[in-house]
Design a protein around this motif. Sequence first.
Motif, PDB file in Angstrom:
ATOM      1  N   LEU A   1       6.156   5.627  -4.602  1.00  0.00           N
ATOM      2  CA  LEU A   1       4.832   6.121  -4.970  1.00  0.00           C
ATOM      3  C   LEU A   1       4.878   7.068  -6.163  1.00  0.00           C
ATOM      4  CD1 LEU A   1       3.376   6.813  -1.404  1.00  0.00           C
ATOM      5  CD2 LEU A   1       2.828   4.890  -2.916  1.00  0.00           C
TER       6      LEU A   1
ATOM      7  N   CYS B   1       0.595   5.224   2.570  1.00  0.00           N
ATOM      8  CA  CYS B   1       0.048   4.014   1.952  1.00  0.00           C
ATOM      9  C   CYS B   1      -1.473   4.051   1.921  1.00  0.00           C
ATOM     10  CB  CYS B   1       0.532   2.774   2.702  1.00  0.00           C
ATOM     11  SG  CYS B   1       2.277   2.378   2.423  1.00  0.00           S
ATOM     12  N   GLU B   2      -2.082   4.591   2.967  1.00  0.00           N
ATOM     13  CA  GLU B   2      -3.534   4.690   3.002  1.00  0.00           C
ATOM     14  C   GLU B   2      -4.046   5.696   1.976  1.00  0.00           C
ATOM     15  OE1 GLU B   2      -4.565   5.575   7.029  1.00  0.00           O
ATOM     16  OE2 GLU B   2      -3.946   3.597   7.775  1.00  0.00           O
ATOM     17  N   ARG B   3      -3.274   6.743   1.741  1.00  0.00           N
ATOM     18  CA  ARG B   3      -3.694   7.752   0.763  1.00  0.00           C
ATOM     19  C   ARG B   3      -3.456   7.286  -0.674  1.00  0.00           C
ATOM     20  NH1 ARG B   3      -1.756  13.536   3.530  1.00  0.00           N
ATOM     21  NH2 ARG B   3      -3.045  13.322   5.414  1.00  0.00           N
ATOM     22  N   HIS B   4      -2.624   6.281  -0.823  1.00  0.00           N
ATOM     23  CA  HIS B   4      -2.321   5.770  -2.162  1.00  0.00           C
ATOM     24  C   HIS B   4      -2.493   4.260  -2.186  1.00  0.00           C
ATOM     25  CE1 HIS B   4      -0.757   9.658  -3.555  1.00  0.00           C
ATOM     26  NE2 HIS B   4      -0.311   9.783  -2.323  1.00  0.00           N
ATOM     27  N   PRO B   5      -3.724   3.792  -1.957  1.00  0.00           N
ATOM     28  CA  PRO B   5      -3.950   2.340  -1.908  1.00  0.00           C
ATOM     29  C   PRO B   5      -3.687   1.657  -3.239  1.00  0.00           C
ATOM     30  CG  PRO B   5      -6.041   3.517  -1.956  1.00  0.00           C
ATOM     31  CD  PRO B   5      -4.963   4.552  -1.759  1.00  0.00           C
ATOM     32  N   GLU B   6      -3.738   2.434  -4.322  1.00  0.00           N
ATOM     33  CA  GLU B   6      -3.497   1.843  -5.634  1.00  0.00           C
ATOM     34  C   GLU B   6      -2.088   1.270  -5.766  1.00  0.00           C
ATOM     35  OE1 GLU B   6      -1.936   5.986  -5.760  1.00  0.00           O
ATOM     36  OE2 GLU B   6      -3.773   5.050  -4.975  1.00  0.00           O
ATOM     37  N   ALA B   7      -1.149   1.733  -4.922  1.00  0.00           N
ATOM     38  CA  ALA B   7       0.229   1.235  -4.975  1.00  0.00           C
ATOM     39  C   ALA B   7       0.339  -0.166  -4.371  1.00  0.00           C
ATOM     40  CB  ALA B   7       1.169   2.188  -4.251  1.00  0.00           C
ATOM     41  N   GLY B   8      -0.613  -0.551  -3.547  1.00  0.00           N
ATOM     42  CA  GLY B   8      -0.608  -1.890  -2.971  1.00  0.00           C
ATOM     43  C   GLY B   8       0.532  -2.159  -2.020  1.00  0.00           C
TER      44      GLY B   8
ATOM     45  N   GLU C   1      -4.698  -4.355   3.309  1.00  0.00           N
ATOM     46  CA  GLU C   1      -5.870  -3.756   3.951  1.00  0.00           C
ATOM     47  C   GLU C   1      -6.347  -4.616   5.120  1.00  0.00           C
ATOM     48  OE1 GLU C   1      -8.821  -3.157   1.006  1.00  0.00           O
ATOM     49  OE2 GLU C   1      -7.661  -1.644  -0.105  1.00  0.00           O
TER      50      GLU C   1
ATOM     51  N   SER D   1       6.344  -4.402   0.372  1.00  0.00           N
ATOM     52  CA  SER D   1       5.410  -3.518   1.077  1.00  0.00           C
ATOM     53  C   SER D   1       6.190  -2.477   1.862  1.00  0.00           C
ATOM     54  CB  SER D   1       4.528  -4.331   2.031  1.00  0.00           C
ATOM     55  OG  SER D   1       5.284  -4.767   3.154  1.00  0.00           O
TER      56      SER D   1
END
Length: 220
Positions: free
Chosen positions: A22, A73-80, A84, A157
């Motif tokens: 991240l 991961c939820e706080r940084h969804p831009e990382a993919g 979802e 992931s």
Amino acid sequence: MIRLHHVPLGRSFRVMWLLEELGLDYEVAYYSIRDGSLRSPDFLALSPAGRVPALEIGGEVLFESGAILQVLCERHPEAGLAPEPGAPDRGMYLEMMHYSETVGSLVENLNLNRVFLRDPADASPVVIKLLTARLRAALGAIDARMAHAHLLPSGFSAADIMFAYGFELARYYVQMAQFPALMAYWDRLRARPGYIAAKARDGVQDLYDRDFYPLPEAAT
């Protein structure tokens, strides 16, 4: 401020690896599983079970590796790094996040029997053989279904981070050459800059005193 409480080669490595993926800045507080530091009142205030990881972030403390990975991961969804809800491989993602602890629990039980008993003679060869066979079967099941470069068809992931940690430790108990698909997968993961950066900060492990623990003669 992000502060990771970490034992080299411990489950906290999962969190360290994700933090690197991240690109987040973080501090590391190092511990040993052998010196009693994980049972200190200060650490138990962070992690009630006296185990790593513990992550201080945004004024709160999290202490389960799988939960920490999901929160990050939820706080940084831009990382993919986490599909979802409703995504085609969401179910597979959740399945592999939890299956990783199936592997991890088998490794942990082998650690208890083979590494942490004060008198190795107290260990049961039959139990060790059974745990090793179950670990081999758990890895073999994933080796047989590896149809993509990573666990999910959509790519790398957090599930790969969760699973790869147990796979890395399993090599102390299981001959990995029998899993060619997993070994090729492992080579791909180790080439990632995030993994390389995390390994550079991991520290020197004091869990294992040899590279491989063969089955006791009485269990062969």
